[in-house]
Design a protein around this motif. Structure first.
Motif, PDB file in Angstrom:
ATOM      1  N   HIS A  70      22.461  21.371 -14.386  1.00 18.06           N
ATOM      2  CA  HIS A  70      22.734  21.156 -15.808  1.00 18.06           C
ATOM      3  C   HIS A  70      23.671  22.229 -16.367  1.00 18.06           C
ATOM      4  N   ALA A  71      23.607  23.431 -15.840  1.00 13.72           N
ATOM      5  CA  ALA A  71      24.551  24.481 -16.247  1.00 13.72           C
ATOM      6  C   ALA A  71      25.974  24.087 -15.862  1.00 13.72           C
ATOM      7  N   ILE A  72      26.127  23.506 -14.679  1.00 12.87           N
ATOM      8  CA  ILE A  72      27.440  23.034 -14.236  1.00 12.87           C
ATOM      9  C   ILE A  72      27.937  21.921 -15.151  1.00 12.87           C
ATOM     10  N   ILE A  73      27.063  21.008 -15.494  1.00 17.76           N
ATOM     11  CA  ILE A  73      27.437  19.884 -16.355  1.00 17.76           C
ATOM     12  C   ILE A  73      27.891  20.396 -17.728  1.00 17.76           C
ATOM     13  N   ALA A  74      27.119  21.298 -18.315  1.00 17.19           N
ATOM     14  CA  ALA A  74      27.469  21.828 -19.638  1.00 17.19           C
ATOM     15  C   ALA A  74      28.817  22.546 -19.590  1.00 17.19           C
ATOM     16  N   ALA A  75      29.018  23.369 -18.584  1.00 17.95           N
ATOM     17  CA  ALA A  75      30.281  24.108 -18.476  1.00 17.95           C
ATOM     18  C   ALA A  75      31.454  23.164 -18.233  1.00 17.95           C
ATOM     19  N   SER A  76      31.256  22.154 -17.407  1.00 18.30           N
ATOM     20  CA  SER A  76      32.367  21.235 -17.140  1.00 18.30           C
ATOM     21  C   SER A  76      32.657  20.360 -18.358  1.00 18.30           C
ATOM     22  N   PHE A  77      31.624  19.962 -19.104  1.00 18.78           N
ATOM     23  CA  PHE A  77      31.886  19.193 -20.320  1.00 18.78           C
ATOM     24  C   PHE A  77      32.622  20.053 -21.342  1.00 18.78           C
TER      25      PHE A  77
ATOM     26  N   ASN B 245      25.448  23.721 -24.339  1.00 24.10           N
ATOM     27  CA  ASN B 245      24.319  24.086 -23.484  1.00 24.10           C
ATOM     28  C   ASN B 245      23.009  23.558 -24.054  1.00 24.10           C
ATOM     29  N   GLU B 246      22.885  23.551 -25.375  1.00 21.98           N
ATOM     30  CA  GLU B 246      21.692  22.974 -26.007  1.00 21.98           C
ATOM     31  C   GLU B 246      21.617  21.468 -25.752  1.00 21.98           C
ATOM     32  N   LEU B 247      22.773  20.798 -25.797  1.00 20.38           N
ATOM     33  CA  LEU B 247      22.812  19.347 -25.627  1.00 20.38           C
ATOM     34  C   LEU B 247      22.489  18.919 -24.203  1.00 20.38           C
ATOM     35  N   CYS B 248      23.140  19.563 -23.232  1.00 16.41           N
ATOM     36  CA  CYS B 248      23.003  19.048 -21.857  1.00 16.41           C
ATOM     37  C   CYS B 248      22.918  20.144 -20.799  1.00 16.41           C
ATOM     38  N   GLY B 249      22.698  21.373 -21.207  1.00 22.71           N
ATOM     39  CA  GLY B 249      22.620  22.473 -20.254  1.00 22.71           C
ATOM     40  C   GLY B 249      21.229  22.659 -19.684  1.00 22.71           C
ATOM     41  N   ALA B 250      21.052  23.768 -19.000  1.00 22.56           N
ATOM     42  CA  ALA B 250      19.793  24.102 -18.343  1.00 22.56           C
ATOM     43  C   ALA B 250      18.671  24.287 -19.367  1.00 22.56           C
ATOM     44  N   LYS B 251      17.485  23.901 -18.970  1.00 17.57           N
ATOM     45  CA  LYS B 251      16.286  24.067 -19.799  1.00 17.57           C
ATOM     46  C   LYS B 251      15.279  24.906 -19.019  1.00 17.57           C
ATOM     47  N   ALA B 252      14.522  25.724 -19.722  1.00 15.89           N
ATOM     48  CA  ALA B 252      13.575  26.645 -19.083  1.00 15.89           C
ATOM     49  C   ALA B 252      12.558  25.926 -18.201  1.00 15.89           C
ATOM     50  N   GLU B 253      12.161  24.719 -18.598  1.00 12.55           N
ATOM     51  CA  GLU B 253      11.125  23.994 -17.855  1.00 12.55           C
ATOM     52  C   GLU B 253      11.642  23.317 -16.586  1.00 12.55           C
ATOM     53  N   GLN B 254      12.943  23.324 -16.383  1.00 12.07           N
ATOM     54  CA  GLN B 254      13.522  22.662 -15.210  1.00 12.07           C
ATOM     55  C   GLN B 254      13.369  23.527 -13.958  1.00 12.07           C
TER      56      GLN B 254
ATOM     57  N   ASN C  40      14.771  25.310 -10.602  1.00 16.65           N
ATOM     58  CA  ASN C  40      16.011  26.079 -10.479  1.00 16.65           C
ATOM     59  C   ASN C  40      17.206  25.191 -10.176  1.00 16.65           C
ATOM     60  N   ILE C  41      17.089  24.318  -9.201  1.00 22.11           N
ATOM     61  CA  ILE C  41      18.241  23.507  -8.808  1.00 22.11           C
ATOM     62  C   ILE C  41      18.673  22.583  -9.943  1.00 22.11           C
ATOM     63  N   LYS C  42      17.709  21.995 -10.641  1.00 17.79           N
ATOM     64  CA  LYS C  42      18.054  21.113 -11.760  1.00 17.79           C
ATOM     65  C   LYS C  42      18.703  21.925 -12.888  1.00 17.79           C
TER      66      LYS C  42
END
Length: 179
Positions: free
Chosen positions: A130-137, A113-122, A124-126
């Protein structure tokens, strides 16, 4: 860098290495702070000056790896991004295996999640993307590890591309070109 900072870096590295060595032969839950500091050759106060818990040692170690990785990774296409992730994880395999052995794979998910997950500054949709990407990776890597990491990072990338729908999905979510 001043002498105090250098000394503190050595102390933290010693504590981290001591914990990882102890994890190789002992159940994580049974490792004591006393054992860690004795193995590291540092004072107990040094441990608590730098860490809150054994898990904190692992998390800060992973954060160091993240900082080094993010300083070296460039904004690349999705294929290069996937390749750098699998190469990073291949280089971390001994540590990751210790995490799994200690039933701490959730720390790996946190790291991803640190590498490619959601970031506070993003937006909501982004952030959701990124949460989906982190979980799928994490799912990809977790299954690869459980199956004995038979494929090289290059072969994993080929498999990723082979599933065109998944590759296109990631490409669109990350806003990076698929090559």
């Amino acid at each position: 860098m001043n002498r105090v900072n250098c000394t503190n870096i050595i102390v933290k590295e010693s504590i981290t290495q001591a914990l990882l060595i102890l994890m190789e032969s002992k159940d994580f839950q049974k490792i004591t702070i006393t054992e860690i500091v004795n193995k590291a050759g540092v004072a107990r106060m040094s441990f608590y000056r730098n860490y809150d818990s054994k898990e904190d040692v692992i998390l800060k170690h992973l954060q160091e790896i993240h900082n080094e990785w993010s300083n070296n990774v460039q904004d690349t296409n999705i294929s290069d991004f996937i390749m750098t992730l699998f190469r990073l994880f291949e280089s971390m395999k001994p540590t990751i295996e210790l995490l799994y052995k200690a039933d701490l794979s959730h720390l790996l998910l946190r790291f991803i999640n640190e590498l490619c997950g959601a970031k506070a500054e993003q937006s909501n949709i982004k952030a959701y993307n990124h949460a989906i990407i982190a979980a799928s990776f994490f799912g990809w890597y977790d299954e690869w590890l459980k199956r004995g990491s038979q494929e090289s990072p290059e072969e994993m990338l080929a498999l990723f591309k082979e599933d065109g729908a998944l590759a296109i999905f990631w490409s669109e979510l990350l806003g990076r070109e698929l090559k």
